[in-house]
Design a protein around this motif. Sequence first.
Motif, PDB file in Angstrom:
ATOM      1  N   SER A 130       0.824  -1.209   0.000  1.00 48.86           N
ATOM      2  CA  SER A 130       0.000   0.000   0.000  1.00 48.86           C
ATOM      3  C   SER A 130       0.861   1.263   0.000  1.00 48.86           C
ATOM      4  O   SER A 130       0.579   2.219  -0.730  1.00 48.86           O
ATOM      5  N   SER A 134       1.167   4.221  -2.792  1.00 50.38           N
ATOM      6  CA  SER A 134       1.027   5.642  -2.455  1.00 50.38           C
ATOM      7  C   SER A 134       2.272   6.413  -2.874  1.00 50.38           C
ATOM      8  O   SER A 134       2.187   7.533  -3.365  1.00 50.38           O
ATOM      9  N   ARG A 137       2.613   7.759  -6.413  1.00 51.32           N
ATOM     10  CA  ARG A 137       1.930   9.021  -6.739  1.00 51.32           C
ATOM     11  C   ARG A 137       2.721  10.241  -6.266  1.00 51.32           C
ATOM     12  O   ARG A 137       2.405  11.354  -6.631  1.00 51.32           O
TER      13      ARG A 137
END
Length: 187
Positions: A130, A134, A137
């Motif tokens: 995860s 993230s 980005r």
Amino acid sequence: MIRGSGDIAPPCTYAEWSEFFNRFLSPDCDDLRLITLAGQGQVTWSAGLAENFGQRAVETLTSRLNAIGERLQQHLQRARTDADLLRAIMEVRRGLSTMRQFAQIPAFPEVLRESLTEIVDHHARERQKSLLESGARDRTGRLTSLLRGNPLDRQDEPAPTPGAPPIDMVPQRLRTPLGGTVRRILL
């Protein structure tokens, strides 16, 4: 009996183990002391006890893992520098190391230890995945770089000494082959 700070003994009855689980959920508990104490505990296994005990252990572990994840999110939201990001990552790794120690308490039956360890490892893998998503980005690439160099699911090192800086923050030239640090004497 685990009640107060002065009358701590290894848990042996289900009631004492229940008290241990409650105490371990407390944010101000001394994790390593409780784990060490539980490691000296015993459980007399029966069919009904095993199911209830296992459920309590899983619930306790899951709750602690969720709390680690929430703290990570808070730290990441407040992070302004690479050092802040690294501290957040290292705190999670220390927390996961403690949860692995919890999962390996010798009084737990082997099947429960294996299940609890898999829960911790799965949580670490999913959290790492995860965070990498993230980080993709993030245009600076800081988070991704730090996570690749300091993965959450790394298990090859013992839990650090409380109060000591994480080994990844110690310059390479000051590390010993066993992961400790050397002392520099300046005159």
